[in-house]
Design an enzyme around this catalytic site. Structure first.
Site, PDB file in Angstrom:
ATOM      1  N   ASP A   1      -0.740  -6.551   0.897  1.00 45.60           N
ATOM      2  CA  ASP A   1      -1.117  -5.215   1.331  1.00 45.60           C
ATOM      3  C   ASP A   1      -0.722  -4.154   0.311  1.00 45.60           C
ATOM      4  OD1 ASP A   1      -1.912  -3.324   3.561  1.00 45.60           O
ATOM      5  OD2 ASP A   1       0.175  -2.719   3.311  1.00 45.60           O
TER       6      ASP A   1
ATOM      7  N   GLU B   1      -5.015  -6.364  -2.015  1.00 42.95           N
ATOM      8  CA  GLU B   1      -5.689  -5.142  -1.579  1.00 42.95           C
ATOM      9  C   GLU B   1      -5.318  -4.075  -2.614  1.00 42.95           C
ATOM     10  OE1 GLU B   1      -5.907  -1.861   2.019  1.00 42.95           O
ATOM     11  OE2 GLU B   1      -4.028  -2.773   1.419  1.00 42.95           O
TER      12      GLU B   1
END
Length: 631
Positions: free
Chosen positions: A306, A357
């Site tokens: 993330d 990401e």
């Protein structure tokens, strides 16, 4: 079960020098027999602490019964004969600031259900049956990867509104994902976290599945069962920041420990969270060990890392920041950490998939180390933003934004991309995917079906957030389950049928996935017809002869006998029309699919197609029949 490591000088030295890749085998709570006596050995890292004791069910949370011994390099240890598997515990730490706070175990393997926060001594006992899957799984870039992103707590609930158990979810979700044809699920909200509204992105238990839905063994059952169905399991993993809750990692020993000390480097203003100190070996190994815990012990097939951009840049979303030693904005320690992470996990967990990401143009995210960061894939955030802006535009004005849909082809092979429509796109008043489309309800569904077909036929791996596969019309809410009643309505069922059909084409046709990451995977036939908002391209299998033609009409205008150039003469057949009645369309017919010698789009032959409004057609050439010689 792996035996815990001894708390000796050699193992502590390995941890300090970042040579110990599984620090959880040394730290945390481990049931052991010591000197013929059964008990639990506790160990924790708290170098600035003045005093540490372990409290729990075994001593009535009395901080004087089981003081911990200060060991080398800032570690503390204690053997508690009265402690047993399944009991709750915390570390009572008198910190450098003189305050005494009860802290969770950073290496805790199981926790109480929120709002309670105690760690639980837990010795795993599970018999895996997925050996064949683990041996055969491959990271080959030419394989189909179609990911169903799931927030388990809100995918489906029990009748009483409480969370379903991992074991029940294994069967319900596994059957559904298999039916829909996705190759993987990606789970957010699985690692332990105190606040439901964080969706699992403010993690406190980096080594523990959330107790909301069961025990660690229940979660292992979930993974094992999905593997038995041929479905891979990916997890969202958050090494970029952690919450400020006092009971967890924040100022763990009364001073900044897991976080950078200077708030200009160690505090996220956007998320009100702390940033890990990637310059400390112990923190690096805490994070690397967490990744390996999931990949090795839980048989997870990959991690989606993330908010990588927030880790890479020291000035990410801030006005005050500290330059690196070269005066630049890159966080050199975070870059070194990400490279080490990818090197270690690919060595220790063969076949795993690590996805970033990453929302900027940082070079070499998916290039091998040492030159690149070493990720396998990166989310195509540019493709997502360009495509969503285009499809949200009134069709009347799309001709002025025509190349928003072609621009991705200019850079799509610079990294290994995943085309991701994630949870972030259907929350915070952004609307669900189908409701982003302009027009009335029919036009919205037609436009969304065309969008899905473009996404699946564009080179790159796929990811779709739950509910969008059946055109959920409401925004996602973490507080309740998906509106499954919609799947019984023809309008939504049609989009569901299309998603299933697209997955079947993507997985079964080599021209739709083997060239995902190669220039040869796509050839434009018509990229410049902005006035009609029509696109045509070929998907090709670089390793074989299979190919198909994709034609998209992105306006609500019916175009009769529209000419499209093709590279091969003969008969063609329709593989897919998003306008089919099965998908909720009108069922526009094609009078004939034979080529003529009329040259078009720089091709010697052409087809004349009836293009339905807001629709995508997929065609392939019909092989010429083999004529046998008569004797």
């Amino acid at each position: 079960m792996i035996e815990p490591l001894a708390l000796d000088h050699g193992n502590l030295q390995k941890l300090v020098t970042a040579d110990l890749v599984r620090p959880d085998h040394l730290l945390g709570a481990h049931p052991v027999t010591q000197g013929g006596v059964e008990g639990v050995r506790f160990a924790v890292w708290a170098p600035a602490a003045q005093h540490v004791s372990v409290v729990g069910d075994f001593n009535g949370y009395n901080g004087f019964d089981n003081p911990m011994q200060r060991l080398e390099f800032g570690y503390w240890g204690a053997f508690v004969p009265a402690a047993r598997n399944g009991q709750r515990y915390k570390f009572r730490i008198t910190g450098a600031d003189g305050r005494t706070v009860d802290k969770i175990d950073p290496y805790g393997q199981f926790f109480e259900v929120r709002p309670a926060t105690a760690s639980i001594v837990w010795q795993h006992d599970f018999a895996w049956t997925d050996g064949e899957w683990m041996t055969a799984r491959s990271q080959g870039f030419d394989r189909p990867v179609s990911v169903y992103e799931v927030h388990l707590p809100s995918w489906q609930r029990r009748e009483d509104g409480w969370f379903m158990n991992y074991r029940d979810l294994a069967h319900k979700l596994g059957e559904y994902v298999g039916y829909m044809g996705f190759t993987h699920v990606e789970l957010l909200g699985v690692m332990e976290h105190p606040f439901d509204g964080s969706w699992g992105y403010q993690v406190t238990g980096y080594y523990a599945p959330s107790s909301r839905m069961g025990t660690p063994e229940d979660f292992k059952y979930f993974v094992n069962h999905l593997h038995s169905l041929g479905i891979g399991v990916l997890l969202d993993w958050v090494p970029g920041h952690f919450p400020t809750d006092e009971f967890a990692l924040a100022k763990f020993d009364g001073a900044p420990l897991y976080e950078y000390a200077d708030p200009r480097k160690g505090f996220h203003l956007d998320w009100n969270t702390y940033i890990f100190d990637y310059g400390r070996n112990e923190v690096v190994m805490f994070l690397v060990g967490s990744a390996l815990k999931w990949l090795q012990d839980y048989h997870i097939d990959g991690l989606r890392v993330d908010a990588v951009a927030s880790m890479l840049y020291l000035d990410f979303s801030r006005t005050e920041w500290i330059p690196n030693i070269h005066g630049g904005r890159e966080n050199l320690e975070a870059i070194a950490f990400l490279k080490r992470l990818n090197e270690v996990v690919h060595h220790m967990a063969p076949g795993c998939m690590i996805v970033a990401e990453e929302s900027t143009a940082f070079p070499g995210v998916t290039k091998p180390t040492p030159g690149g960061l070493g990720f396998d894939y990166k989310w195509a955030m540019g493709w997502m933003n360009d495509t969503l802006r285009y499809v949200e535009e009134d069709p009347l004005w799309r001709k002025y934004h025509h190349h928003a849909l072609t621009f991705f082809n200019a850079y799509r092979t610079t990294e290994n991309y995943v085309l991701a429509i994630s949870h972030d796109e259907v929350v915070h008043l952004k609307k669900s995917m189908v409701m982003k489309m302009p027009g009335d309800w029919y036009a919205q569904r037609a436009g969304y079906r065309a969008f899905l077909a473009l996404m699946w036929s564009t080179p790159g791996k796929k990811l779709l957030f739950m509910g969008q596969e059946f055109a959920q019309s409401t925004e996602w809410s973490y507080e309740s389950e998906l509106p499954w009643y919609m799947t019984q309505q023809p309008d939504h069922r049609g989009v569901m049928n299309l998603t299933r059909r697209l997955n079947a084409l993507y997985c079964s046709r080599p021209d739709w996935h083997t060239g995902d990451l190669l220039d040869e995977g796509l050839q434009w036939i018509s990229a410049d017809d902005a006035d009609n908002s029509v696109y045509a391209y070929l998907r090709r299998d670089p390793q074989g002869e299979a190919w198909s033609l994709v034609v998209a009409n992105m306006t609500p205008v019916y175009r009769e006998q529209y000419p499209v150039g093709v590279p091969q003469p003969g008969e063609y057949r329709l593989l897919l029309s998003t306008d089919d009645g099965e998908f909720g369309g009108f069922g526009t017919q094609q009078p004939g699919l034979s080529t003529t010698d009329e040259g078009w789009n720089d091709q010697a032959q052409s087809l004349r197609l009836n293009l339905p409004p807001n629709a995508v057609l997929v065609l392939e050439p019909v092989p010429a029949p083999v004529v046998s010689e008569q004797r």
